[in-house]
Motif scaffolding. Structure first.
Motif, short mmCIF file in Angstrom:
data_model
loop_
_atom_site.label_atom_id
_atom_site.label_comp_id
_atom_site.label_asym_id
_atom_site.label_seq_id
_atom_site.Cartn_x
_atom_site.Cartn_y
_atom_site.Cartn_z
N GLU A 107 0.83 -1.23 -0.12
CA GLU A 107 -0.04 -0.01 0.17
C GLU A 107 0.76 1.42 0.01
OE1 GLU A 107 -2.70 -0.21 3.34
OE2 GLU A 107 -3.74 -1.97 2.38
N LYS A 108 1.85 1.39 0.89
CA LYS A 108 2.79 2.47 1.00
C LYS A 108 3.59 2.63 -0.24
CE LYS A 108 0.84 3.53 4.79
NZ LYS A 108 1.70 3.54 6.10
N THR A 109 4.11 1.61 -0.84
CA THR A 109 4.91 1.71 -2.13
C THR A 109 3.93 2.26 -3.15
OG1 THR A 109 6.39 0.08 -1.32
CG2 THR A 109 6.21 0.34 -3.77
N LYS A 110 2.85 1.76 -3.51
CA LYS A 110 2.07 2.04 -4.34
C LYS A 110 1.62 3.52 -4.22
CE LYS A 110 -0.17 -1.99 -6.04
NZ LYS A 110 -1.35 -2.96 -6.03
N ALA A 111 1.39 3.92 -3.06
CA ALA A 111 1.03 5.53 -2.70
C ALA A 111 2.21 6.42 -3.03
CB ALA A 111 0.38 5.62 -1.10
N GLY A 112 3.54 5.90 -2.74
CA GLY A 112 4.58 6.52 -3.06
C GLY A 112 4.90 6.69 -4.54
N LEU A 113 4.47 5.66 -5.09
CA LEU A 113 4.92 5.71 -6.62
C LEU A 113 3.88 6.81 -7.16
CD1 LEU A 113 5.58 1.99 -7.25
CD2 LEU A 113 7.13 4.04 -7.80
N ALA A 114 2.60 6.73 -6.76
CA ALA A 114 1.37 7.62 -7.22
C ALA A 114 1.88 8.96 -6.94
CB ALA A 114 0.28 7.14 -6.55
N GLU A 115 2.33 9.33 -5.86
CA GLU A 115 2.91 10.54 -5.44
C GLU A 115 3.70 11.22 -6.36
OE1 GLU A 115 4.71 12.99 -1.64
OE2 GLU A 115 3.03 11.30 -1.17
N LEU A 116 5.00 10.11 -6.66
CA LEU A 116 6.01 10.64 -7.33
C LEU A 116 5.53 11.00 -8.72
CD1 LEU A 116 9.15 10.39 -6.84
CD2 LEU A 116 9.15 8.49 -8.01
N ILE A 117 4.66 10.17 -9.15
CA ILE A 117 4.16 10.41 -10.77
C ILE A 117 3.18 11.68 -10.70
CG2 ILE A 117 2.81 9.43 -12.53
CD1 ILE A 117 5.59 7.98 -11.86
N GLN A 118 2.43 11.98 -9.62
CA GLN A 118 1.74 13.03 -9.63
C GLN A 118 2.67 14.59 -9.76
OE1 GLN A 118 -0.53 12.69 -6.16
NE2 GLN A 118 -1.95 11.03 -7.03
N GLN A 119 3.65 14.28 -9.20
CA GLN A 119 4.63 15.51 -9.17
C GLN A 119 5.49 15.45 -10.44
OE1 GLN A 119 6.73 14.86 -5.58
NE2 GLN A 119 5.11 15.16 -4.33
N PHE A 120 5.32 14.49 -11.11
CA PHE A 120 6.33 14.44 -12.49
C PHE A 120 5.57 15.28 -13.56
CE2 PHE A 120 7.72 11.53 -15.97
CZ PHE A 120 9.06 12.15 -16.13
N ASP A 121 6.43 15.93 -14.24
CA ASP A 121 5.83 16.98 -15.20
C ASP A 121 6.02 16.58 -16.61
OD1 ASP A 121 8.22 18.01 -15.28
OD2 ASP A 121 7.81 19.71 -14.72
N GLY A 122 6.98 15.29 -16.56
CA GLY A 122 7.39 14.69 -18.26
C GLY A 122 6.32 13.60 -18.53
N ASP A 123 6.85 12.89 -19.59
CA ASP A 123 6.12 11.99 -20.13
C ASP A 123 6.30 10.56 -19.37
OD1 ASP A 123 4.99 9.88 -21.61
OD2 ASP A 123 5.98 10.65 -23.74
N ILE A 124 5.44 10.10 -18.97
CA ILE A 124 5.50 8.75 -18.04
C ILE A 124 6.11 7.58 -18.67
CG2 ILE A 124 3.74 9.36 -16.50
CD1 ILE A 124 2.04 7.03 -17.93
N ASN A 125 6.03 7.61 -19.92
CA ASN A 125 7.06 6.85 -20.76
C ASN A 125 8.37 6.94 -21.01
OD1 ASN A 125 4.56 5.10 -22.17
ND2 ASN A 125 3.91 7.16 -22.88
N ASP A 126 8.81 7.79 -20.28
CA ASP A 126 10.33 8.25 -20.19
C ASP A 126 10.74 7.67 -18.97
OD1 ASP A 126 10.58 9.64 -22.62
OD2 ASP A 126 10.29 11.59 -21.72
N ILE A 127 9.90 7.21 -18.03
CA ILE A 127 10.33 6.43 -16.82
C ILE A 127 10.58 4.99 -17.58
CG2 ILE A 127 9.74 5.83 -14.70
CD1 ILE A 127 8.19 8.50 -14.28
N GLU A 128 11.65 4.47 -17.72
CA GLU A 128 11.88 3.09 -18.50
C GLU A 128 11.85 1.97 -17.38
OE1 GLU A 128 15.15 3.62 -21.01
OE2 GLU A 128 14.10 4.66 -22.39
N GLY A 129 12.31 2.06 -16.28
CA GLY A 129 12.36 0.95 -15.57
C GLY A 129 12.46 1.13 -13.88
N ILE A 130 12.14 0.17 -13.29
CA ILE A 130 12.13 0.17 -11.80
C ILE A 130 12.74 -1.08 -11.39
CG2 ILE A 130 10.44 0.24 -9.92
CD1 ILE A 130 8.52 1.11 -11.35
N SER A 131 13.60 -0.78 -10.21
CA SER A 131 14.35 -1.98 -9.50
C SER A 131 14.19 -1.56 -7.96
CB SER A 131 15.65 -2.17 -9.93
OG SER A 131 15.99 -3.20 -9.26
#
Length: 499
Positions: free
Chosen positions: A52-76
């Motif tokens: 729950e907290k990781t998904k919420a954190g990722l959602a917050e990160l993306i909400q604050q991201f003003d670029g194209d989400i397709n430019d986020i290529e990978g997660i580890s």
């Protein structure tokens, strides 16, 4: 600009870094979650909290991201080691996760020695049976919760369960598997001998992959909840210490890390799997393919300093509290401190030993005690370095991170006591950066992790050992090494008076 995300699943919080192709942290989010402590020695967490907290954190990160989400290529991922997550045949969690700092499993550690033998266990797993590791936890559940254990289909470690929930795929990578006591560390496979010894099947263990391996993409549900693209590549990641090493550039022979947080760690890169440290230090698979690392642990490193400050000057800042230590000569005018205030781990695996100030003189002021505490913490870490060196390792460069890298005098002290060059990093992000680097490498941004490190990691200042200080500290260190044996019996006798 392209980006990757490093997710560091810690014991108290998940830290999420958005990192660009230049190795710069564009944004970071942290979400905390509670420990569950039902009784003394128990430490658990609800795995659903991680998700729950990781998904919420990722959602917050993306909400604050003003670029194209397709430019986020990978997660580890980086994750707290050793924690046990048990799931049934439908991959539903059966109980709270039992964490690395849970100490209920002393009888199970003895059972492992009685069944496998100490020497054979070290031959296979390269590590002793300690309460923190995963196999003792498995045996505890098998003994105390047999009906629940009968329903267990597979076990996972914390970050691997989190990754499963994001991708729907179950894997475990070598650096975390090395901390289970079920992996043949040298041969890099699950040990059939240990599994059979405890009535466990190979199916109980997840498929093994490399830390940089692509293990899937986001499920449609996870993509919708986070705002990330379904096509983002998910890479396996590594254990927190392995990722901390990667994020500090510990990727070649001779490179060593000194990390001082609540506990303290010295970690050294190893190319070989056949060194014998007799279980005195940990020996794990690295997050880099076909590499290893050895690690020594001081249980109360930064904690010794914070205990000392909070006991005698709670309202002061650390900078105020440490004023004047640079005026005190090496050796603290004959005052010596051992940081055994909660027991010790390396090289003395002793939960009952306690700390000491030795040599208190009427001439000593607070600054002498403060410097002695820093010296004692550093001496304890140096004991692990001496074990590394006694195996023939050359340690010439040490990257210092954490609390020990925040004070100039302490950094010089490390150079003098360790008799090695100490490097302080320009930007220190620890395991989260290591996870991001694994994603960057997995995405093909760099041909190797080493080349990624050259781009992402920079040194801001270097501290060289001062020969006359090195000589003084060699003599004081030899006295420090006598304290454990000479105070052990007295500490055992004093146990009766502790409440």
């Amino acid at each position: 600009m392209k980006y990757v995300i490093g997710v560091d699943l810690g014991t108290s919080a998940v830290k999420i870094l958005l990192v660009n192709q230049n190795g710069e942290v564009s944004n970071e989010v942290s979400k905390s979650y509670p420990l569950i402590i039902e009784k003394s020695g128990y430490s658990e967490q609800n795995p659903e909290e991680w998700v729950e907290k990781t998904k919420a954190g990722l959602a917050e990160l993306i909400q604050q991201f003003d670029g194209d989400i397709n430019d986020i290529e990978g997660i580890s991922f980086s994750g707290q080691m050793h924690g046990l997550v048990l799931v049934d045949q439908n991959n539903e969690v059966l109980r709270n996760a039992i964490l690395w700092n849970d100490t209920r499993t002393t009888p199970q550690c003895q059972e492992i020695y009685d069944t496998v033998g100490k020497e054979r266990l070290l031959e296979i797993t390269k590590n002793p049976a300690l309460e923190g590791f995963t196999l003792p936890k498995i045996l505890w559940v098998k003994e105390h919760e047999p009906e629940l254990f009968e329903r267990a289909s597979v076990f996972m470690l914390p970050k691997d369960y989190l990754r499963y929930r994001l991708t729907g795929n179950i894997h475990m990578e070598y650096s975390d598997a090395a901390g289970t006591l079920l992996l043949n560390v040298g041969e890099r496979n699950w040990s059939s001998e240990i599994l059979e010894s405890f009535g466990l099947t190979p199916d109980f263990c997840p498929p093994l992959v490399e830390s940089h391996d692509l293990v899937g993409t986001l499920t449609p549900e996870s993509a919708e909840e986070t705002g990330l693209a379904e096509t983002v590549k998910i890479f396996a990641g590594g254990a927190d210490n392995a990722c901390g090493a990667i994020g500090s550039g510990i990727l070649s022979e001779g490179k060593t890390l000194c990390s001082i947080g609540t506990s303290g760690v010295v970690l050294s890169y190893e190319e070989r799997s056949d060194l014998d440290f007799e279980g005195k230090v940990h020996y794990f698979n690295h997050g880099e393919e076909n590499a290893f690392y050895t690690m020594g642990v001081t249980l109360a490193a930064g904690y010794s300093l914070s205990w000392y400050k909070d006991t005698f000057a709670k309202e002061e800042s650390f900078d105020q509290f440490l004023e004047g230590i640079e005026e005190v000569a090496p050796g603290s005018n004959g005052l010596l401190f051992t940081p055994y205030i909660v027991g010790e781990r390396t090289p003395h695996a002793d939960s009952m030993i306690r700390g000491t100030f030795i040599g208190i003189d009427a001439a000593h002021e607070r600054k002498h005690f403060s410097r002695a505490v820093l010296e004692g913490i550093t001496f304890s870490l140096n004991e692990s370095l001496e074990i590394f060196r006694s195996s023939g390792k050359t340690i010439d460069t040490i990257i210092s991170i954490g609390g020990g890298a925040k004070n100039e005098t302490w950094l010089q002290m490390q150079a003098d006591i360790f008799n090695a060059k100490i490097e302080k990093l320009t930007s220190e992000q620890g395991p989260g950066m290591g996870a991001a680097m694994l994603a960057a490498y997995g995405c093909g941004w760099f041909p190797s992790l080493k080349e990624c490190a050259q781009e992402f990691i920079n040194t801001s200042k270097t501290y060289h050992p001062i020969p006359e200080n090195v000589e003084v500290y060699k003599n004081v260190f030899s006295i420090y090494q006598q304290v454990y044996n000479q105070t052990k019996e007295m500490n055992d006798q004093l146990r009766a008076f502790r409440k």
